[in-house]
Design a protein around this motif. Sequence first.
Motif, mmCIF file in Angstrom:
data_model
loop_
_atom_site.group_PDB
_atom_site.id
_atom_site.type_symbol
_atom_site.label_atom_id
_atom_site.label_comp_id
_atom_site.label_asym_id
_atom_site.label_seq_id
_atom_site.Cartn_x
_atom_site.Cartn_y
_atom_site.Cartn_z
ATOM 1 N N ALA A 256 0.771 -1.186 0.071
ATOM 2 C CA ALA A 256 0.116 -0.127 0.147
ATOM 3 C C ALA A 256 0.910 1.410 -0.209
ATOM 4 O O ALA A 256 0.658 2.237 -0.730
ATOM 5 C CB ALA A 256 -1.055 0.009 1.108
ATOM 6 N N GLU A 257 2.095 1.164 0.828
ATOM 7 C CA GLU A 257 2.933 2.368 0.895
ATOM 8 C C GLU A 257 3.499 2.820 -0.440
ATOM 9 O O GLU A 257 3.568 3.592 -1.036
ATOM 10 C CB GLU A 257 3.843 2.069 1.800
ATOM 11 N N ALA B 105 0.773 3.949 -3.127
ATOM 12 C CA ALA B 105 0.216 5.203 -2.486
ATOM 13 C C ALA B 105 1.259 6.427 -2.973
ATOM 14 O O ALA B 105 1.086 7.296 -3.484
ATOM 15 C CB ALA B 105 -0.047 5.459 -1.096
ATOM 16 N N ALA C 230 1.455 7.588 -6.310
ATOM 17 C CA ALA C 230 0.248 8.133 -7.123
ATOM 18 C C ALA C 230 0.631 9.762 -7.206
ATOM 19 O O ALA C 230 0.720 10.265 -6.172
ATOM 20 C CB ALA C 230 -1.221 7.991 -6.344
ATOM 21 N N LEU D 96 -4.524 8.272 -7.540
ATOM 22 C CA LEU D 96 -4.683 7.637 -6.218
ATOM 23 C C LEU D 96 -5.939 6.783 -6.126
ATOM 24 O O LEU D 96 -5.979 5.742 -5.575
ATOM 25 C CB LEU D 96 -4.788 8.812 -5.016
ATOM 26 N N MET E 134 -6.102 2.839 -5.288
ATOM 27 C CA MET E 134 -6.833 2.064 -4.306
ATOM 28 C C MET E 134 -7.850 1.096 -4.932
ATOM 29 O O MET E 134 -8.011 -0.044 -4.258
ATOM 30 C CB MET E 134 -7.426 3.148 -3.572
ATOM 31 N N PHE F 23 -2.680 5.009 1.999
ATOM 32 C CA PHE F 23 -3.473 5.681 1.029
ATOM 33 C C PHE F 23 -4.129 7.002 1.658
ATOM 34 O O PHE F 23 -4.095 7.857 0.882
ATOM 35 C CB PHE F 23 -4.665 4.753 0.615
ATOM 36 N N ARG G 145 -1.671 9.649 1.991
ATOM 37 C CA ARG G 145 -1.339 10.058 0.673
ATOM 38 C C ARG G 145 -2.339 11.176 0.137
ATOM 39 O O ARG G 145 -2.240 12.084 -0.765
ATOM 40 C CB ARG G 145 -0.786 8.915 -0.339
ATOM 41 N N HIS G 146 -3.374 10.773 0.522
ATOM 42 C CA HIS G 146 -4.739 11.647 0.130
ATOM 43 C C HIS G 146 -4.656 12.921 0.525
ATOM 44 O O HIS G 146 -5.230 13.663 0.131
ATOM 45 C CB HIS G 146 -5.903 10.617 0.532
#
Length: 263
Positions: A70-71, A74, A77, A83, A87, A181, A184-185
């Motif tokens: 996931a890292e 993310a 993106a 992003l 996801m 995520f 990063r979002h």
Amino acid sequence: MDSALDWHAARAALEWQLEMGVDEALADAPVDRFAAESARVAAQAQAAPTTATAPAAPMRAEAVDPVAEAEEAAAAAPDLDALRDAMGAFDHCALKRGARNLVFCDGTPGARVMIVGEAPGREEDMQGRPFVGQAGQFLDRMLAAIGLSRAESVYITNVMPWRPPQNRDPKPDEIAMMQPFLRRHIALANPDVLVIMGNISAQALLGKRGILRLRGQWAEAEGRPALPMTHPAYLLRTPAAKREAWADLLSLQAKLRETANQG
């Protein structure tokens, strides 16, 4: 007497062989085909090399680290659309398999206020947008009371993009694999202020639970001011808590004025 018996037994044996299809004698003595086959196998074994070959080592499945993947996804993106795609392609969270839609965001990207909710409910899962049920409608009225709206000045997301079954709380491992995520979002949306709504959001961004104790106390999350607040769904169930929520909204309004003056 014995010879008579031998003669009759021999005749019976010959008649039995005739019935079985034996109509020609090839040798004076019978041939044991089973013994011949055993001798052939033994001869082949003696002729084969004596060096034993070590058995192949069993294949081991490589361990998958969902958080590490996931890292990596993310971080790669470059914008919000990428992003969302990352996801959507992430398959390690079991919640994805039971959800109708990925619930990514709603509101205005780049807004000064970013609200982080907990997880989608039934209406959010059906529409693919956060805070669209009764709690979302109440949230809109709360924001309007201090001059904010998702159409112009607020950006909204959740810790979890997929609805948990029966609206249960997300498990710690599910939260952990979606945190990269979320971070990063927040970085891509780049709000001035975060509003953290509910226990799950507080756990994900502040590392703490107990929203009734945390609410109204400004903290820092992801390098920016963060205000924990009770979730609108809780306020609908507990009308007496609306007074405290109103105080939190006024605190948010004051913080926005403060940060605007600093800018």
